[in-house]
Design a protein around this motif. Structure first.
Motif, mmCIF file in Angstrom:
data_model
loop_
_atom_site.group_PDB
_atom_site.id
_atom_site.type_symbol
_atom_site.label_atom_id
_atom_site.label_comp_id
_atom_site.label_asym_id
_atom_site.label_seq_id
_atom_site.Cartn_x
_atom_site.Cartn_y
_atom_site.Cartn_z
ATOM 1 N N TYR A 165 0.821 -1.220 0.000
ATOM 2 C CA TYR A 165 0.000 0.000 0.000
ATOM 3 C C TYR A 165 0.851 1.265 0.000
ATOM 4 O O TYR A 165 0.547 2.229 -0.705
ATOM 5 C CB TYR A 165 -0.933 0.015 1.213
ATOM 6 N N GLU A 166 1.901 1.290 0.805
ATOM 7 C CA GLU A 166 2.767 2.466 0.876
ATOM 8 C C GLU A 166 3.776 2.484 -0.263
ATOM 9 O O GLU A 166 4.107 3.537 -0.810
ATOM 10 C CB GLU A 166 3.495 2.512 2.228
ATOM 11 N N ARG A 167 4.254 1.316 -0.646
ATOM 12 C CA ARG A 167 5.314 1.230 -1.646
ATOM 13 C C ARG A 167 4.890 1.748 -3.012
ATOM 14 O O ARG A 167 5.706 2.314 -3.753
ATOM 15 C CB ARG A 167 5.791 -0.224 -1.779
ATOM 16 N N ILE A 168 3.601 1.580 -3.368
ATOM 17 C CA ILE A 168 3.174 2.007 -4.711
ATOM 18 C C ILE A 168 3.242 3.516 -4.888
ATOM 19 O O ILE A 168 3.187 4.014 -6.015
ATOM 20 C CB ILE A 168 1.747 1.515 -5.045
ATOM 21 N N PHE A 169 3.375 4.264 -3.782
ATOM 22 C CA PHE A 169 3.483 5.721 -3.865
ATOM 23 C C PHE A 169 4.933 6.197 -3.883
ATOM 24 O O PHE A 169 5.185 7.395 -3.787
ATOM 25 C CB PHE A 169 2.746 6.382 -2.696
ATOM 26 N N VAL A 211 -4.859 3.959 -0.463
ATOM 27 C CA VAL A 211 -5.393 2.952 -1.369
ATOM 28 C C VAL A 211 -5.920 1.781 -0.560
ATOM 29 O O VAL A 211 -5.419 1.484 0.534
ATOM 30 C CB VAL A 211 -4.313 2.473 -2.377
ATOM 31 N N ASP A 212 -6.941 1.127 -1.092
ATOM 32 C CA ASP A 212 -7.505 -0.049 -0.450
ATOM 33 C C ASP A 212 -7.847 -1.058 -1.542
ATOM 34 O O ASP A 212 -8.350 -0.686 -2.610
ATOM 35 C CB ASP A 212 -8.763 0.318 0.341
ATOM 36 N N SER A 213 -7.560 -2.323 -1.299
ATOM 37 C CA SER A 213 -7.797 -3.372 -2.285
ATOM 38 C C SER A 213 -8.585 -4.506 -1.635
ATOM 39 O O SER A 213 -8.112 -5.128 -0.685
ATOM 40 C CB SER A 213 -6.457 -3.886 -2.833
ATOM 41 N N ILE A 214 -9.795 -4.760 -2.151
ATOM 42 C CA ILE A 214 -10.674 -5.789 -1.580
ATOM 43 C C ILE A 214 -10.935 -6.870 -2.629
ATOM 44 O O ILE A 214 -11.470 -6.575 -3.708
ATOM 45 C CB ILE A 214 -12.017 -5.182 -1.125
ATOM 46 N N ILE A 236 -12.555 -9.589 -4.967
ATOM 47 C CA ILE A 236 -13.908 -9.877 -5.436
ATOM 48 C C ILE A 236 -14.051 -11.374 -5.689
ATOM 49 O O ILE A 236 -15.036 -12.001 -5.313
ATOM 50 C CB ILE A 236 -14.218 -9.110 -6.737
ATOM 51 N N ASP A 237 -13.042 -11.938 -6.356
ATOM 52 C CA ASP A 237 -12.994 -13.376 -6.611
ATOM 53 C C ASP A 237 -11.529 -13.796 -6.657
ATOM 54 O O ASP A 237 -10.659 -13.073 -6.169
ATOM 55 C CB ASP A 237 -13.725 -13.726 -7.920
ATOM 56 N N ASN A 238 -11.251 -14.943 -7.249
ATOM 57 C CA ASN A 238 -9.877 -15.451 -7.276
ATOM 58 C C ASN A 238 -8.956 -14.653 -8.198
ATOM 59 O O ASN A 238 -7.735 -14.750 -8.107
ATOM 60 C CB ASN A 238 -9.868 -16.919 -7.711
ATOM 61 N N LYS A 239 -9.559 -13.879 -9.121
ATOM 62 C CA LYS A 239 -8.759 -13.157 -10.105
ATOM 63 C C LYS A 239 -8.731 -11.651 -9.893
ATOM 64 O O LYS A 239 -7.702 -11.006 -10.089
ATOM 65 C CB LYS A 239 -9.281 -13.465 -11.514
ATOM 66 N N LEU A 240 -9.871 -11.067 -9.535
ATOM 67 C CA LEU A 240 -9.987 -9.609 -9.486
ATOM 68 C C LEU A 240 -10.236 -9.078 -8.077
ATOM 69 O O LEU A 240 -10.767 -9.775 -7.212
ATOM 70 C CB LEU A 240 -11.116 -9.147 -10.410
ATOM 71 N N SER A 241 -9.842 -7.829 -7.894
ATOM 72 C CA SER A 241 -10.110 -7.099 -6.651
ATOM 73 C C SER A 241 -10.696 -5.742 -6.991
ATOM 74 O O SER A 241 -10.547 -5.253 -8.118
ATOM 75 C CB SER A 241 -8.821 -6.911 -5.843
ATOM 76 N N GLU A 242 -11.367 -5.144 -6.021
ATOM 77 C CA GLU A 242 -11.854 -3.770 -6.167
ATOM 78 C C GLU A 242 -10.824 -2.859 -5.516
ATOM 79 O O GLU A 242 -10.592 -2.926 -4.316
ATOM 80 C CB GLU A 242 -13.215 -3.607 -5.501
ATOM 81 N N ILE A 243 -10.215 -2.011 -6.333
ATOM 82 C CA ILE A 243 -9.123 -1.154 -5.859
ATOM 83 C C ILE A 243 -9.613 0.290 -5.806
ATOM 84 O O ILE A 243 -10.106 0.827 -6.805
ATOM 85 C CB ILE A 243 -7.909 -1.261 -6.797
#
Length: 248
Positions: A172-176, A213-216, A218-225
């Protein structure tokens, strides 16, 4: 001193790598066109010239980001603060990016009677552009990018949400940070310098805001970012002080 030297060496190494890739493509396809012009059909010529154009744009974008980073690090990086109704610049940005990514859908849910914020308009537009473009770039075709605004605790909040390959909490912090890119199958397909979110975070903080940023999953492939930007609503007195560079 050793840490500074290492950071400088890492910086030069990364920039050299980022510059080399588009330059190699431009040179290679230019040489092919020049040496084999009579042998190439029109479709191939158009394809190669389009690659040269795309790589040139990539190079320009990288240089612009490098200049932005240099300006951010300068002590005399002054912002021009004015009151701003954020609805119009967000709508303009969505319209521009929608043309660039016609296979993505965009939803804008703007809270009514949202108060104005006191920011540098051009830098605010850059923040919004970086976030929405980033979400469009790293989301699957035919997916939806959602932009939502809200007002809470005397702060204007802006949420930019897309579906994509998730971000682990440890990142989360590293991407910035400078040149940070999460390694996954999607990011390997998409070209980028790893500077956009670093620049965005610095601009937000220079206007006394916060970004997260927050990443949740959704399934095995995708997340809601979701990227969240929080910017304070200033009183008249605070605006006056800020104009005089008296606010931090």
């Amino acid at each position: 001193m050793k840490e500074i030297e290492k950071s400088y060496e890492d910086f030069i190494s990364t920039v050299s790598h980022e510059l080399r890739t588009p330059l190699t493509s431009i040179r290679g396809f230019s040489q092919t066109i020049l040496s084999s012009w009579d042998k190439l059909d029109d479709e191939s010529k158009k394809k190669f010239i389009k690659i040269i154009e795309d790589q040139s744009n990539r190079l320009i974008h990288l240089v612009e980001n490098m200049l932005s980073v240099t300006k951010l690090q300068a002590t005399n990086c002054n912002l021009v603060f004015n009151e701003l109704d954020i609805k119009s610049p967000i709508e303009q940005t969505i319209s521009i990016i929608q043309n660039q990514y016609p296979t993505r859908k965009f939803e804008f849910n703007h809270k009514k009677n949202l108060p104005n914020i006191f920011v540098d308009k051009d830098k605010f537009q850059q923040i919004i552009t970086n976030l929405i473009e980033n979400s469009a770039k790293y989301s699957p075709e035919n997916s939806t990018i959602k932009i939502v605004t809200n007002f809470i605790n005397n702060n204007v909040e802006i949420y930019v949400t897309n579906q994509g390959i998730g971000i682990e909490q440890k990142d989360y912090e590293r991407i910035f940070t400078k040149f940070a890119r999460i390694d996954n199958p999607l990011t390997r397909k998409v070209q980028g310098s790893g500077l956009g979110l670093y620049i965005t975070k610095n601009l937000v903080e220079k206007m006394s805001g916060k970004i997260s940023v927050d990443s949740i999953p959704i399934d095995n492939k995708l997340s809601e970012i979701t990227f969240k930007v929080t910017l304070p609503v200033r009183t008249i007195e605070e605006q006056a002080r800020l104009k005089c560079n008296q606010l931090p």
